[in-house]
Design an enzyme around this catalytic site. Sequence first.
Site, mmCIF file in Angstrom:
data_model
loop_
_atom_site.group_PDB
_atom_site.id
_atom_site.type_symbol
_atom_site.label_atom_id
_atom_site.label_comp_id
_atom_site.label_asym_id
_atom_site.label_seq_id
_atom_site.Cartn_x
_atom_site.Cartn_y
_atom_site.Cartn_z
ATOM 1 N N TYR A 239 0.861 -1.181 0.000
ATOM 2 C CA TYR A 239 0.000 0.000 0.000
ATOM 3 C C TYR A 239 0.903 1.237 0.000
ATOM 4 O O TYR A 239 0.780 2.113 0.852
ATOM 5 C CB TYR A 239 -0.917 0.039 1.233
ATOM 6 C CG TYR A 239 -1.747 -1.206 1.468
ATOM 7 C CD1 TYR A 239 -3.028 -1.314 0.934
ATOM 8 C CD2 TYR A 239 -1.251 -2.267 2.235
ATOM 9 C CE1 TYR A 239 -3.794 -2.457 1.160
ATOM 10 C CE2 TYR A 239 -2.016 -3.412 2.466
ATOM 11 C CZ TYR A 239 -3.289 -3.490 1.928
ATOM 12 O OH TYR A 239 -4.045 -4.611 2.173
ATOM 13 N N CYS A 337 -4.198 3.887 10.022
ATOM 14 C CA CYS A 337 -4.924 5.149 10.273
ATOM 15 C C CYS A 337 -6.246 4.883 10.972
ATOM 16 O O CYS A 337 -7.076 5.773 11.069
ATOM 17 C CB CYS A 337 -5.097 5.950 8.985
ATOM 18 S SG CYS A 337 -5.741 4.992 7.626
HETATM 19 N N1 SAH Z 1 2.079 4.546 2.382
HETATM 20 C C1 SAH Z 1 1.563 5.649 1.634
HETATM 21 C C2 SAH Z 1 0.097 5.506 1.254
HETATM 22 C C3 SAH Z 1 -0.846 5.141 2.370
HETATM 23 S S1 SAH Z 1 -2.565 5.377 2.018
HETATM 24 C C4 SAH Z 1 1.811 6.957 2.356
HETATM 25 O O1 SAH Z 1 2.159 6.993 3.538
HETATM 26 O O2 SAH Z 1 1.659 8.009 1.718
HETATM 27 C C5 SAH Z 1 -3.064 3.831 1.471
HETATM 28 C C6 SAH Z 1 -2.714 3.537 0.025
HETATM 29 O O3 SAH Z 1 -3.221 2.232 -0.254
HETATM 30 C C7 SAH Z 1 -3.331 4.466 -1.020
HETATM 31 O O4 SAH Z 1 -2.292 4.945 -1.840
HETATM 32 C C8 SAH Z 1 -4.275 3.562 -1.813
HETATM 33 O O5 SAH Z 1 -4.332 3.880 -3.202
HETATM 34 C C9 SAH Z 1 -3.661 2.215 -1.601
HETATM 35 N N2 SAH Z 1 -4.559 1.054 -1.718
HETATM 36 C C10 SAH Z 1 -5.866 0.968 -1.355
HETATM 37 N N3 SAH Z 1 -6.313 -0.295 -1.522
HETATM 38 C C11 SAH Z 1 -5.273 -1.018 -1.997
HETATM 39 C C12 SAH Z 1 -5.104 -2.386 -2.355
HETATM 40 N N4 SAH Z 1 -6.119 -3.242 -2.249
HETATM 41 N N5 SAH Z 1 -3.903 -2.804 -2.783
HETATM 42 C C13 SAH Z 1 -2.861 -1.933 -2.881
HETATM 43 N N6 SAH Z 1 -2.956 -0.619 -2.562
HETATM 44 C C14 SAH Z 1 -4.138 -0.165 -2.123
#
Ligand code: SAH
Length: 412
Positions: A239, A337
């Site tokens: 993610y 979060c």
């Molecule tokens: N680690 C990053 C983003 C965290 S937010 C930071 O700190 O900025 C969570 C992220 O998960 C988002 O970018 C969203 O697009 C992604 N996401 C949501 N569902 C997902 C999934 N099933 N598989 C992979 N990524 C996903």
Amino acid sequence: MKKCLVSEKCGGCVYASLEYAKQLEEKEKRVKSLLSSICPVRPIVGADEPFYYRNKVHWAFGHMGTHLIAGRYAEGSHRIIENDECLLEDQECAKILSDIKNLAVKFKMQSYDERTKRGLLRRVLVRKGMATGEVMVVLVLASPVLPGKKGFIKAMLEKHPSIKTVLININTRTDSMILGDKTINEFGRGSIWDELLGVRFKISPESFYQINHDQTEKLYSLAIEAADLKKGEKVLDAYCGIGTIGLCAASSCPGIHLTGVELNRAAVADARENAKGNKMEKARFLVADATRYMVESATKKESYDVVFLDPPRSGTTPEFIRACEQLAPKRIVYVSCDPTTLARDLKEFKKRGYLPQYAIPVDMFPFTEHVECVALLQRMSNTRKATITLDVEMEDYHRIKNRTEVTADATE
Ligand code: SAH
């Protein structure tokens, strides 16, 4: 304490009238109530400056009679609250928005009417790189033709030279998503740069980027410290968004082999550029569902030494956790979060052989009820795992048994 004049009408700040120290106490208490039966909870990490932290600010545009109005939507509604002095929004972003509103009046721009579906200007989104000072403006319109566009953008740039890029987004949707699918670059390179822990990040209009810069640096530092990375280790950033956690980790320990996985294609494109821009060409970033990627990696018998995961509020999936058991990383750092889904997932990890060592709440969103946490999980030996699994199963058994008994009592 500074007071917001519209907090009741707006409803965005649950803790509007609570001293900051008290807010931290409340948040720590909440995290403890959810997590302390699972692992020790360390003291909450508060913000040095709890005001004006939002680096991403969007105002909705509408009208009151014939007057153009602009501001935030009141919580849970589409009622626009006009207020130039929000205590959470970066003050420069709010000033830019207020000036854009005045320009829109001067240029006789029509705001969009959600009921009649007529008009043009729906929202304006402003993002700022807090470390670089670079600002992005996105004008969200109901159709692509903006009369007087050149003069409007020129006037905006003259007033605010920190604006490095201006985009027009076309949003014809009927839901409450801020951006539509099509974005046209009108000025600059279509993105801005910011810096976290000395690493530079490119931010596009659609990519997820943490909204509180200073607290993000603290959050990531805690996550990287928990991961205790060593040269040569294989590290997964699940993610990963635009690659922020993984690339900051790679900058702190240059010898690691980093893979990032993220569902959003635009964010992955940014992550790849970020890797290049920071001369971390060895890092790879993949567009994939994190669970699917984990399950496939487990099937292919791949391995990771350390896994970071930072899922959305809904947390991760039981399949992701089961795949971790097979991939067998030594350490897992969970950035969450939502402490409720974190508690649920930590219990599942415990069943799958990962012992939560500690959790640290970090206040990323002062005045709101949200709280972020970093939790470290360590892989257990097989004997320890067998005992713990049994313990957790017995706990579940007693909880279900008690619940059934209570329900039976209530129905008697
Ligand atoms: N680690 C990053 C983003 C965290 S937010 C930071 O700190 O900025 C969570 C992220 O998960 C988002 O970018 C969203 O697009 C992604 N996401 C949501 N569902 C997902 C999934 N099933 N598989 C992979 N990524 C996903």
